[in-house]
Design a protein around this motif. Sequence first.
Motif, PDB file in Angstrom:
ATOM      1  N   UNK A  45      -6.425   1.559   1.254  1.00  0.00           N
ATOM      2  CA  UNK A  45      -5.141   1.139   1.832  1.00  0.00           C
ATOM      3  C   UNK A  45      -5.342   0.402   3.154  1.00  0.00           C
ATOM      4  N   UNK A  46      -6.199   0.947   3.983  1.00  0.00           N
ATOM      5  CA  UNK A  46      -6.448   0.303   5.274  1.00  0.00           C
ATOM      6  C   UNK A  46      -7.013  -1.090   5.072  1.00  0.00           C
ATOM      7  N   UNK A  53       0.812  -1.217   0.000  1.00  0.00           N
ATOM      8  CA  UNK A  53       0.000   0.000   0.000  1.00  0.00           C
ATOM      9  C   UNK A  53       0.849   1.273   0.000  1.00  0.00           C
ATOM     10  N   UNK A  54       1.938   1.291   0.765  1.00  0.00           N
ATOM     11  CA  UNK A  54       2.717   2.526   0.848  1.00  0.00           C
ATOM     12  C   UNK A  54       3.727   2.623  -0.290  1.00  0.00           C
ATOM     13  N   UNK A  55       4.491   1.554  -0.495  1.00  0.00           N
ATOM     14  CA  UNK A  55       5.480   1.590  -1.574  1.00  0.00           C
ATOM     15  C   UNK A  55       4.855   1.248  -2.917  1.00  0.00           C
ATOM     16  N   UNK A  84     -16.050  -7.136   4.772  1.00  0.00           N
ATOM     17  CA  UNK A  84     -16.248  -7.970   3.589  1.00  0.00           C
ATOM     18  C   UNK A  84     -16.645  -7.132   2.387  1.00  0.00           C
ATOM     19  N   UNK A  85     -17.576  -6.218   2.610  1.00  0.00           N
ATOM     20  CA  UNK A  85     -18.041  -5.340   1.522  1.00  0.00           C
ATOM     21  C   UNK A  85     -16.876  -4.524   0.971  1.00  0.00           C
ATOM     22  N   UNK A  86     -16.087  -3.941   1.867  1.00  0.00           N
ATOM     23  CA  UNK A  86     -14.987  -3.092   1.415  1.00  0.00           C
ATOM     24  C   UNK A  86     -13.934  -3.910   0.664  1.00  0.00           C
ATOM     25  N   UNK A  87     -13.636  -5.090   1.205  1.00  0.00           N
ATOM     26  CA  UNK A  87     -12.653  -5.941   0.538  1.00  0.00           C
ATOM     27  C   UNK A  87     -13.106  -6.254  -0.882  1.00  0.00           C
ATOM     28  N   UNK A  88     -14.379  -6.626  -1.023  1.00  0.00           N
ATOM     29  CA  UNK A  88     -14.871  -6.986  -2.350  1.00  0.00           C
ATOM     30  C   UNK A  88     -14.880  -5.786  -3.281  1.00  0.00           C
TER      31      UNK A  88
END
Lengths: 337, 563, 328
Positions: free
Chosen positions: A218-219, A125-127, A197-201
């Motif tokens: 990112x989170x 996420x950062x690099x 789950x929703x955010x991951x998808x």
Amino acid sequence: MSTRSGSSSASSLRRLALPMAALLLLLLFNFLFTPGFFAVEVRDGRLYGTLIDILNHGSKIGIVAIGMTLVIATGGVDLSVGAVAAIAGAAAAHLIVSGSSPPVAIASGLILGVLAGAWNGILVTMLRLQPIVATLILMVAGRGIAQLITNGLIITYDSPTLTFIGNGSLGGLPFPVMMLAVVLAITAILARRTAIGLFVECVGDNAAAARMSGVPDRAVKLLAYASCGLCAGLAGLIECSYIRAADANNAGMLLELDAILAVVLGGTALTGGRFSLIGSVLGAMLIQILTKTLYMQNVSADIAPAPKALVVLVVCLLHSPALRQRLANLVSRRAGA
Amino acid sequence: MGDQAPRAAHPTDSRMSADAPLLAVRGLQKRFGAVRALAGVDLTVLHGQIHVLLGENGAGKSTLIKCLGGVHWPDGGSVALEGRPIAPASPRDAERIGISTVFQEINLIPHMSLAENISLGREPTGPLGRIRWHEVRRRAEVALARLGLRVGVGSDLSSCSIAIRQLVAIARALDVSAKLLILDEPTSSLDRGEVAQLMGVMRRLRADGLGIIFITHFLDQVYEIADRITILRDGALVGEYDPASLPRTRLVSLMIGREYSPPIATPTPTPTLTTAPTTATTTTPSSTNGETAETVAEPSIAVAHARNLGRRGSVEGINIQIDKGQTVGLAGLLGSGRSETARLFFGADRATEGSLEIDGTPVRLRSPRQAIRRRIAMTAEDRRSEGIIPNLSVRENILLALQVHRGLARPIPSAEASRLVHDFVRSLNIKTPSSEAPVSSLSGGNQQKALLARWLATDPHLLILDEPTRGIDVGAKAEIERLIGTLRERGMAVLLVGSDLEEVVRICRRVIVLRDRRQVAELHGGRCNEREIMAAIAEHTPSHIAVGSTPQPPLAGDSGGSR
Amino acid sequence: MKLIPSPRHIPMLATAVVLVGAFSLGSALYPNFASWGVIRNLLVDNAFLGIAAIGATFVIISGGIDLSVGSVMAFTSILIASLIEQHGVHPIPASGLALILGAAFGLGQGALIQAFRLPPFLITLAGMFLARGLAFAIHPQSLGIRDPFIATTINESLTFSLPLGPRGIQIPLTVDLFIAAAIVAWLVLTGMRFGRAVHAIGDDEHAANLMGLPVARTRIAVYGISGFMSAFAGVVFALYQQSGDPASCKGMELDAIAAVVIGGTLLRGGVGSVIGTVMGVMVFGLIQTMIAFQGDLSSWWTRIVVGVLVLTFLVLQRGVEWVGRRRN
């Protein structure tokens, strides 16, 4: 999963059709050709038998596959789970041997797993390294770190608590199976009873649109990689407990392949998006049955990877939209002619 | 594209004569599934002619040039080059025939030298297939010198400016002895000097007898260089024109598809058939679309107020104030910076200059997330890539933004979620077999309504809509338009980007006009009509264009006029 | 000539600096480190890794990845050992067959990746399992090669002596093969249309397609080359060990990828060089040598140091890209 209703569960059922069919096919094969495959007996209040064995050994893959599912659903992949498992096992065994209490040793193993996963997540996420590349680093260095901890030796230890994780039983079932059930339940609740789950998808299905909707992409990814690290750490403890020793060189060997394979078999696309935790656990069991069947057909453990690889290829091809497109074209061309 | 059978050549059109046009396209047709991208388009380009191809989004320009360049294969019609029918099967094939295309996104290899980019794939080779590098370099020097460019051909493409990349792409196109050069919006990211240089190159090539198809959105450039103009609209030919006898305003109206009559000098506006208000924004209640609700509640604090807002290389000088219950339109041609402006208000792009106040507080939006926290919502222009989550259900797509608002740990109780989804599906008339169907299975209009529902569920103070009615059917268009009316009544501020001017003036009381990536006019009240907007776009500046209360936006002055 | 290097050359220059630095450090810390013998051993011990890394260089420049390298090497080594020792085949046709099989294996992987748009890491991961299983299917244990042609003709007669150092040093054929492979690969990648197309599809596949380059053919060929080079590395490994072992070369693909990355090739694709890879392999070998000279450090330190170096180079690549973007 329980918050879904109606046609959504129908579609997740459709995704599970392939692993289910393969599972039934393998069971049928064994029913016909492997005598005693389904025999289960009770000894000292504990179940024994081939099927129980499969459940027991499949649990380790299943736990890692659950973490891997989250990572793959965000559109990533984690190649370092085997190395992370080795680190966790080595750390726990080392702490036991140097006099720590078992809870401390176990907790340290798990925390190291989370840290390793978070490290992968930060690189991604950062690099903004590609997930394969980012996790490759730990895949290379992780085993070295594990050996650093064990000083290159196989650490044998004597701790009933740690040994129980891989060898104990609860309610008649091997303890790893219970742990798989608990991990599955917790993950399912976290994924489906919160917005995780929703955010991951969303992140896996369309990252740009998710960002435009304010999803903290990112989170979400960081969380997925950290969870995967935790699962890998747990698997490392199980393995280290099962053989009553930490073998940094061989612990978690090829675990990444089995876990990725389990996820793909379970109907989660490698491109990310919709995921199925149950599917991945089914996939893990399918792999274990396949392995067991090969052993029982007197295929040596060394050769077994070859047929497994063919299964991977077939499954990937079946999941490939390009192949479906080609078949559809073929059919329509024939219809047109 | 690779799955169709090669189409047969058209032997009928085989008259070979010395004065045959360089390119003759007749009745070209192309469909993508159900969408008709080209419906019988003609185009004639002569040797030594710069032919400008004009049209708004979806007019069919890119489909046409991709058919000529061998990227798409047309379904019908004929193409002839110097009288000989052709059917390019691939970009390489088209180049061999003599048609070279420089696409907008400049398709070159970034980490290779200029010289190598010019001959990549057709390098001169010696024994054992070794590339003769000195010849590659010499050829590149000759090709770039022809364009009047003196640079080291050994430097990396990635270290060069867009303008040089553009010229390298042209040099590559010419390297195969092209007869027809297609330039797809080559000037869209060049500065003034670079544009002049490119124009010089085009003139030089024209003098060499090359035919050039030039796509641009900058009307100044059209009038500066075009020998002929062909206008497309909605996949059909509008006509071919001589720039000398085609006034700007007429050209704009032909592109946009509205009849244009010259502005009347009197300040009294002509009432149009639409419901556009005939007076200034905040006054007269009109019975038609709920203007009564525009009671001036708190006139002091604007929902959003941009002062000189801009982003380097994108847009500049944006001064917009949007109050509660106001609907402000952003109009301009494609490439004028209208979407870019909208994105600044949402943090989708970061502003590099100027200031923005939201609800009276100065903000620096660095991400959509921060904008959402300030109760701003936006539906992006590109629904597919930045809007829908295709494989997730209608229900999840609708609930997404609200869930973001509530945070990770507070899921929407399932009963409430069902009620919300059900209400939105019904009130917005989203046609879906079930709320669990994947949103990608819906029609474009219903996808758009689902996206609107996603944002309405968060009850935003400012709703930014970037071309909300693009590519959707008439019924859904009307529904979305009605919905915006209702939202205004409820006091929501709306910023609407639109290419359909009739629609913009119907919905908005105030319209900001953009040209060449800067704000050129703010029209409201009686001036807020299509005629005035077109005049502003065409840089035909009537004396009475109303300038908003904001600091003076730059007017037509420095944009060059008809040099 | 320009004095300021182009950004795409910075990682490779960094490799050269690391190589020189590591060698100087070793020479300063340990007596006898700076000797022809150490350099010779560096080449001899890493010839097979070097050949595998050259194949990986092609794949990585094209924007892909090949995880089947180690298994194909093991498969090749046990295949030729078995053909020679158990079936009485002469080493030359046995090696030829192994090379053909390796290339075919790679081409198959490439065809699957290209035709069905499958992720390279997944296909080659499956390939890794397949080749490993097949290796054990040929012969389950290590098998020594006692054929006189290998032991005497190749490993002794074809070794030549360089008049360096007090006693001269012996360069075996395997090192010659490594150097030859590097030169050929360098010529192909820098000076042939195919090699340039490999760079182009790794840099921007879409543009390469519109520029009329044969993208599909090139990608399949790249995996074919990687398969061939893996088999070649397997042959050299068998010569070096004078045995074949189905369990050998585990993780060799990671070493090869690490050497390529340390050599300054972008894992993203498009930029890289064989010279860099050769230097990367030498750095890899130097780290091992230094750890051996140190004596009290165990060999697993190699993996950690290599991991850190890979990370450093990846961060460096990111930084170079970032600077490049800022400049525009």
